[in-house]
Design a protein around this motif. Structure first.
Motif, mmCIF file in Angstrom:
data_model
loop_
_atom_site.group_PDB
_atom_site.id
_atom_site.type_symbol
_atom_site.label_atom_id
_atom_site.label_comp_id
_atom_site.label_asym_id
_atom_site.label_seq_id
_atom_site.Cartn_x
_atom_site.Cartn_y
_atom_site.Cartn_z
ATOM 1 N N GLY A 35 4.039 -7.062 -1.327
ATOM 2 C CA GLY A 35 3.911 -8.506 -1.151
ATOM 3 C C GLY A 35 5.238 -9.145 -0.813
ATOM 4 N N LEU A 36 6.312 -8.706 -1.460
ATOM 5 C CA LEU A 36 7.642 -9.218 -1.160
ATOM 6 C C LEU A 36 8.031 -8.894 0.276
ATOM 7 N N GLN A 37 7.738 -7.686 0.727
ATOM 8 C CA GLN A 37 8.057 -7.314 2.103
ATOM 9 C C GLN A 37 7.306 -8.198 3.099
ATOM 10 N N ARG A 38 6.025 -8.501 2.823
ATOM 11 C CA ARG A 38 5.266 -9.390 3.705
ATOM 12 C C ARG A 38 5.864 -10.795 3.691
ATOM 13 N N LEU A 39 6.284 -11.256 2.510
ATOM 14 C CA LEU A 39 6.873 -12.577 2.381
ATOM 15 C C LEU A 39 8.175 -12.676 3.174
ATOM 16 N N VAL A 40 9.031 -11.675 3.058
ATOM 17 C CA VAL A 40 10.293 -11.658 3.802
ATOM 18 C C VAL A 40 10.011 -11.619 5.308
ATOM 19 N N ALA A 41 9.075 -10.780 5.731
ATOM 20 C CA ALA A 41 8.734 -10.669 7.153
ATOM 21 C C ALA A 41 8.175 -11.977 7.704
ATOM 22 N N ASN A 42 7.584 -12.795 6.839
ATOM 23 C CA ASN A 42 6.990 -14.065 7.254
ATOM 24 C C ASN A 42 7.923 -15.252 6.958
ATOM 25 N N ASN A 43 9.224 -14.977 6.850
ATOM 26 C CA ASN A 43 10.229 -16.016 6.579
ATOM 27 C C ASN A 43 9.901 -16.854 5.348
#
Length: 77
Positions: A35-43
């Motif tokens: 979830g953190l990786q998706r959040l970072v990828a989505n700014n």
């Protein structure tokens, strides 16, 4: 801010929940990390998806997370 629903009167709490979560700790960590990786990828933008009870249509709202940087106070004299 996180909100929760009221606890239903007929709900029984699981006294073994902590032990069950300990057994799943690796999976919980991986789920949170993904979830953190998706959040970072989505700014750091979250999407809140809701479904209309009447029409069944989905709608979403995008929110940007503001991250607060905490600095450690120097306590040495």
């Amino acid at each position: 801010m996180l909100t929760t629903k009221e606890k239903p009167m007929d709900r029984a709490d699981d006294p073994d929940l902590a032990e069950k979560m300990k057994a799943e700790a690796e999976g919980i960590f991986l789920w949170a990390f993904e979830g953190l990786q998706r959040l970072v990828a989505n700014n750091f933008k979250l999407r809140r998806v809701t479904v209309s009870r009447k029409t069944g249509k989905r709608s979403s709202v995008t929110t940007t997370i503001s991250l607060i940087s905490w600095s450690r106070r120097d306590t040495s004299d």
